[in-house]
Each structure stands twice: as C-alpha cells, then as structure tokens.
Write an enzyme that holds these catalytic residues in place. Structure first.
Site, PDB file in Angstrom:
ATOM      1  N   HIS A 129      38.278 -72.611 -34.529  1.00 57.83           N
ATOM      2  CA  HIS A 129      37.250 -71.620 -34.216  1.00 57.83           C
ATOM      3  C   HIS A 129      36.959 -70.814 -35.479  1.00 57.83           C
ATOM      4  O   HIS A 129      37.826 -70.645 -36.344  1.00 57.83           O
ATOM      5  CB  HIS A 129      37.780 -70.712 -33.098  1.00 57.83           C
ATOM      6  N   ASP A 206      46.333 -69.971 -33.304  1.00 58.42           N
ATOM      7  CA  ASP A 206      45.272 -69.403 -32.477  1.00 58.42           C
ATOM      8  C   ASP A 206      45.554 -69.824 -31.040  1.00 58.42           C
ATOM      9  O   ASP A 206      45.343 -70.970 -30.665  1.00 58.42           O
ATOM     10  CB  ASP A 206      43.917 -69.918 -32.952  1.00 58.42           C
ATOM     11  N   GLN A 209      42.913 -70.179 -26.378  1.00 56.72           N
ATOM     12  CA  GLN A 209      42.843 -71.131 -25.264  1.00 56.72           C
ATOM     13  C   GLN A 209      44.250 -71.515 -24.791  1.00 56.72           C
ATOM     14  O   GLN A 209      44.506 -71.648 -23.594  1.00 56.72           O
ATOM     15  CB  GLN A 209      42.079 -72.391 -25.678  1.00 56.72           C
ATOM     16  N   LYS A 232      39.945 -64.115 -21.826  1.00 53.77           N
ATOM     17  CA  LYS A 232      40.084 -65.507 -21.379  1.00 53.77           C
ATOM     18  C   LYS A 232      41.265 -65.670 -20.425  1.00 53.77           C
ATOM     19  O   LYS A 232      41.393 -66.687 -19.750  1.00 53.77           O
ATOM     20  CB  LYS A 232      40.240 -66.436 -22.583  1.00 53.77           C
ATOM     21  N   CYS A 370      31.119 -71.746 -32.022  1.00 55.02           N
ATOM     22  CA  CYS A 370      31.848 -71.085 -33.116  1.00 55.02           C
ATOM     23  C   CYS A 370      32.787 -72.061 -33.815  1.00 55.02           C
ATOM     24  O   CYS A 370      33.926 -71.716 -34.155  1.00 55.02           O
ATOM     25  CB  CYS A 370      32.627 -69.872 -32.602  1.00 55.02           C
TER      26      CYS A 370
END
Length: 412
Positions: A129, A206, A209, A232, A370
């Site tokens: 991302h 990251d 998710q 999220k 993104c």
C-alpha cells in the site's frame, strides 16, 4: 458456506444482525457491502460504547484528578491493554496510539530517519500500500536511502527468493504487508523476519488487513513493528496504532512535541516520557481508542479462524460462479489468500463497473487501491475490488455475481 462444525462455531447471520447499517437499502435494493477492505461497518457494541462514553463518563485523560478524568483514563488505558491482548504483545506499553496505520508507519520512518545515511537500504515489495511506500520514498529523497523492490509473482505471491536476494548487509529495514489489500495474498511474515534479522535489519509489518483476517501474534511473527488501523477492525476512524518490540521503540526519538509526551520542561532542557507516551503528544483520540477497545472485545468473542473459513468460502463461491467468463480477469490467485477479489472487466473501466453495481445496491471499490506499483506490475490502470467480511452472506455473494453479469451486459 462451510462444514457444519464451522457453522456451529460462527453464524454470519447472527453477526450481521448486529450491524444496523446493513438493514438499509441503496437504490431500492438491499445493501450488499463489499468494501470492508477500505473500511468496515460498525457493530452495535461499538456504537453503544461510544454513545455511553459521551453521555456518562468523558474527560481528558491522565492529567485530571476528578472522577470523570479517572474513569476516562482507566477506560482509555484498558483499551490499550485490549489491543496488546489482541496482538499478543508482551505488554501494553508496547502499544502506541496513532490516528491509523499510515501515521504509525510515518512515526517509524521519522524515527529511523535520524539513524540512516546515504546508501543505506530499505526493502519493500511490489504489493505494498502507498502508506508503506511513500514514507520510505521520502527518506530516499531526503537522505539518499536506497529503496529495493521485492518482486511479485504472476499468481500474486511474494517472490521469496527474490526478496532474500535483496536483503544484505546494507539493509536497515524490510517493510512488508501481512495481507495485501489488492491481491489478498497472505505473506509468511515469520520467514521474512528470519531473513531480515539474519542481516541485522528490522522488520515492519503493515497489518491493516492482516490484523482483521490473520489473527496476528506479534511474538510468533517476531516482527519489530506491526501497524494497524481501527476502522478496518470494525472500530472508529481516526484511531490505530503501532506495536513495537521494546528495544525497537526505545531506540526511536519522539515523533512530535507537546503536552503529555514530556518528562519535564524547563527553559533550558526538555526530558521525555517513557514509551509509549513519548510518542503521544497532545490530547489523544480518547473516544476513538475506547471505541476500538470495544470493537476488539466484540471481535475476539468470535472464533476468528472460523470467520476466516467463512470469508474464504464466500470468495470461493463467487470465483466458482464466475469461472469460465472470458471477459473477467482476476488479479491475485496466490495459495492461501484472503477473501479479496480484485478483477478487471474487459472493455470497461473499473469506475464504470462500480457505478453500475451500485445501482443494484452492491458496494465495491474501484481504482488503483493505493497500490500503483502493483497495478503497473500487472499492466493495469484500474481494477474493481470486492472484499468480504464476517457479516457477508451467501446472498451477498450471489447478489454481487448477478449484478456483475448484468453490468457486463451494459458494456457489450
């Protein structure tokens, strides 16, 4: 959508009933919300927790001595404890509040920037991302740091051999997503950690998710930093955080200056608070942190592996129904991937596809998500994305496929 034992452990219809917004209609059709990878909807438990905090017990935190201040501070810090438990961090003081995953990456980048020099290397992957690309690119532009790009294979898997070949004695950091927001690819974070640490490099993950879909255990992953975002995770916007190993956090200088992050201030000298408060200048997102804590308590009450089985079964159901359609290209088919379906419709721009699906009440994402380097890797300028969450059902999956086939007919 799965075997009986899994259905007994997770009931998507009961979960769905806890989301007030999912009972509404869009363009006269029942809402089919397939944009959770961008931002998930909020359960009643989170809505009620925020309302209760505002109605019954709210104040600023840490600095007050009155009852409301003490109650709010306790709830605020309890939310930090909840995050630590959710990630299996050793201690709550390894959790730094930020306004989201993007700010968490920037916090680490700003701190590391004080230690890097021209020629030092940071390894990223083609599936990242922009939030896990741009902060490192800024260091490249400012300091002469070298960015090295680990390739993605045709099926959307990370090329582990290619990644390994890039990591060497000049590598200071490896930055990798736990789960791609475009491909759904779930990376072997522990294997990446071993590669990075063998060369003395740090690993930042990251988890925006992955925190939702991969039940992360930061101690087992052995990552130095893990970033996440609340919206999220069925929580509010404007809140997220950074997990760090204690030594990694203590090596970073403060990110911003102001109240709360200090030890003492005189005309001649400033000392800083201990981790994590040294990174939390000013009034923090108090209500948002409490809302995230409520979201995680709600989420952890479910059997999360069973949720993953349910979400993947929805994805498999959709792919089976779409199989054989020569006008559809699926981007990302890595083994073990999460329930994200990114696709291109022949002869149609993704934005047009998304707008037509909306006529049928189906909400999907469209654009480059993104992740422009990844779009370039697959030779596309845009794509549409349907992302599945715990509240989606077989009826949602079928409504999406039916609407997509009708949308294709519009372009023929």
């Amino acid at each position: 959508m799965a075997d009986g034992s899994t259905l007994n452990r997770f009931d998507p219809y009961a979960a769905r009933a806890q989301f007030p917004i999912l009972s509404r209609t869009v363009n006269g059709k029942p809402l089919v919300y397939l944009d959770s990878a961008a931002s998930a909807q909020k359960p009643r438990a989170v809505i009620d927790a925020l309302t209760a905090a505002m109605e019954r017990s709210y104040s600023n935190v840490h600095r007050g001595l009155h009852t409301l201040a003490n109650e709010t501070t306790e709830a605020f810090e309890q939310a930090r404890e909840t995050v630590a438990r959710f990630l299996n961090a050793e201690s709550a003081d390894q959790i730094v509040w930020t306004k989201g995953g993007t700010e968490a990456v920037n916090l680490v980048a700003a701190g590391l920037g004080h230690t890097l020099t021209a020629g030092d290397e940071i390894v990223v992957t083609q599936m990242e991302h922009h939030a896990n690309i741009v902060p490192w690119s800024m260091l490249r532009d400012r300091l002469g740091v070298v960015l090295r790009w680990a390739p993605v294979l045709d099926d959307g898997s990370l090329d582990m051999a290619g990644l390994s070949a890039l990591i060497g004695p000049r590598t200071k950091l490896v930055a990798v997503t736990h789960m791609s927001n475009v491909l759904g690819t779930v990376n072997d974070v522990r294997a990446v950690a071993d590669l990075a640490h063998a060369e003395g490099a740090l690993l930042l993950v990251d988890g925006c998710q992955g925190a939702v879909h991969c039940s992360p255990d930061v101690q087992a992953l052995d990552c130095d930093f893990y970033v996440f975002t609340g919206h999220k995770l069925y929580g509010p916007t404007g809140i997220g955080g950074l997990y760090g190993k204690r030594a990694a956090l203590e090596a970073l200088p403060p990110y911003q200056g102001g109240g709360e992050m200090i030890g003492s201030v005189t005309e001649d000298r400033v000392t800083y608070a201990a981790v994590p408060h040294r990174f939390e200048a000013g009034t923090p997102p108090i209500l948002e942190a409490m809302g995230l804590g409520a979201a995680l308590e709600w989420f952890m009450a479910f059997d999360r592996p069973a949720i993953a089985v349910h979400e993947r079964a929805l994805y498999d159901h959709v792919v089976a129904r779409l199989s054989g359609l020569n006008w559809l290209r699926i981007i990302g088919e890595a083994p073990g991937k999460g329930a994200i379906l990114t696709f291109v419709v022949e002869g149609a721009h993704a934005h047009d596809v998304a707008q037509i699906l909306d006529r049928y009440g189906v909400a999907v994402r469209a654009g480059t998500h993104c992740a422009e380097p990844l779009a370039a890797r697959f030779g596309i300028t845009s794509s549409a994305r349907a992302s599945f969450a715990l509240y989606n059902t077989t009826e949602d999956a079928d409504a999406f496929v039916d609407a997509l086939i009708k949308a294709r007919e519009f372009f023929v």
